[in-house]
Design an enzyme around this catalytic site. Sequence first.
Site, PDB file in Angstrom:
ATOM      1  N   ASP A   1       0.849  -1.198   0.000  1.00  0.00           N
ATOM      2  CA  ASP A   1       0.000   0.000   0.000  1.00  0.00           C
ATOM      3  C   ASP A   1       0.888   1.253   0.000  1.00  0.00           C
ATOM      4  OD1 ASP A   1      -2.411   1.403   0.186  1.00  0.00           O
ATOM      5  OD2 ASP A   1      -2.407   1.363   2.383  1.00  0.00           O
TER       6      ASP A   1
ATOM      7  N   ASP B   1       3.114   4.589  -5.328  1.00  0.00           N
ATOM      8  CA  ASP B   1       2.475   5.890  -5.158  1.00  0.00           C
ATOM      9  C   ASP B   1       3.448   7.001  -5.557  1.00  0.00           C
ATOM     10  OD1 ASP B   1       1.287   8.224  -4.406  1.00  0.00           O
ATOM     11  OD2 ASP B   1       0.897   7.651  -2.328  1.00  0.00           O
TER      12      ASP B   1
HETATM   13  P1  13P Z   1      -8.586   4.522   5.938  1.00  0.00           P
HETATM   14  O1  13P Z   1      -7.558   4.320   6.995  1.00  0.00           O
HETATM   15  O2  13P Z   1      -9.163   5.893   5.965  1.00  0.00           O
HETATM   16  O3  13P Z   1      -9.621   3.467   5.944  1.00  0.00           O
HETATM   17  O4  13P Z   1      -7.820   4.452   4.537  1.00  0.00           O
HETATM   18  C1  13P Z   1      -7.170   3.250   4.166  1.00  0.00           C
HETATM   19  C2  13P Z   1      -6.395   3.412   2.910  1.00  0.00           C
HETATM   20  O5  13P Z   1      -6.773   4.121   2.004  1.00  0.00           O
HETATM   21  C3  13P Z   1      -5.155   2.640   2.771  1.00  0.00           C
HETATM   22  O6  13P Z   1      -4.462   2.973   1.615  1.00  0.00           O
END
Ligand code: 13P
Length: 287
Positions: free
Chosen positions: A84, A105
């Site tokens: 992520d 990203d």
């Molecule tokens: P939240 O923590 O607001 O649910 O967002 C999660 C996210 O977008 C991880 O990339």
Amino acid sequence: MLVSAKEMLTKARAGKYAVGQFNINNLEWTKAILLTAQKLNSPVILGVSEGAGKYMCGYKTVVGMVNGMIESLNITVPVALHLDHGSFEGAMACINAGFSSIMFDGSHYPIEENIALTTKLVNTCEVLGLSLEAEVGSIGGEEDGVVGAGECADPAECKMIADLGVTMLAAGIGNIHGKYPENWAGLSFDTLAAVNEQVGEMPLVLHGGTGIPADMIKKAISLGVAKINVNTECQLAFAAATREYIEAGKDQQGKGFDPRKLLAPGFDAICATVAEKMELFGSVGKA
Ligand code: 13P
């Protein structure tokens, strides 16, 4: 076995539902999400931020834990293990460690540099059969110490990045990581519709899934969103359930201090949150 997110997201986009990406922080998190996905027969994406990867003793430890659980818990639904908000270096490290899906990203770079770095990863991921998520327009809020303002992406830039051959695209549409402030203006559906028009059938990714009202989620899905990221909501649910257990003095009754008991209410709360999101996103029964 871990799978790329490509097939599950292509199906989701075509079927007008979304697959949840739930971020993991430790063994309990991972087990709760995998068991809930299996119970509900839903595909699932496990998200790992660079900070969470470090916390869990590195990407190789994460890959070992997730693969081990898939086998020993008999998980048969499609599971992607996804980096992520990766840096370029983080993306390469996860590719080498055995992740099945990567997010690079580059939204904080000038668009030319975002394009150049994303292009390199498109080629690598393509050869290895991994899915790749790119981002245009930074997502607001704070994640791992990085604070963004919640931009709205430029649809023309989204097209440029989508045309590189990424699997899915995260476009900023006024969404924010973490809790939404009282005065939040809501998602910019004009931006989302314009991006969707530019990128054809590409699955779009909605970050900051915590606290977005159900009607906005449904509308976003109708405009091409096929992956929705949720992190904070599981953390809040875990913390509230754990607080309740301790405030009720249950850790001081019998063997209530045993971590397998102490962490059980938080574990159950994560399961309930994930199940609720899977229902809302429409991925139940779609494995
Ligand atoms: P939240 O923590 O607001 O649910 O967002 C999660 C996210 O977008 C991880 O990339």
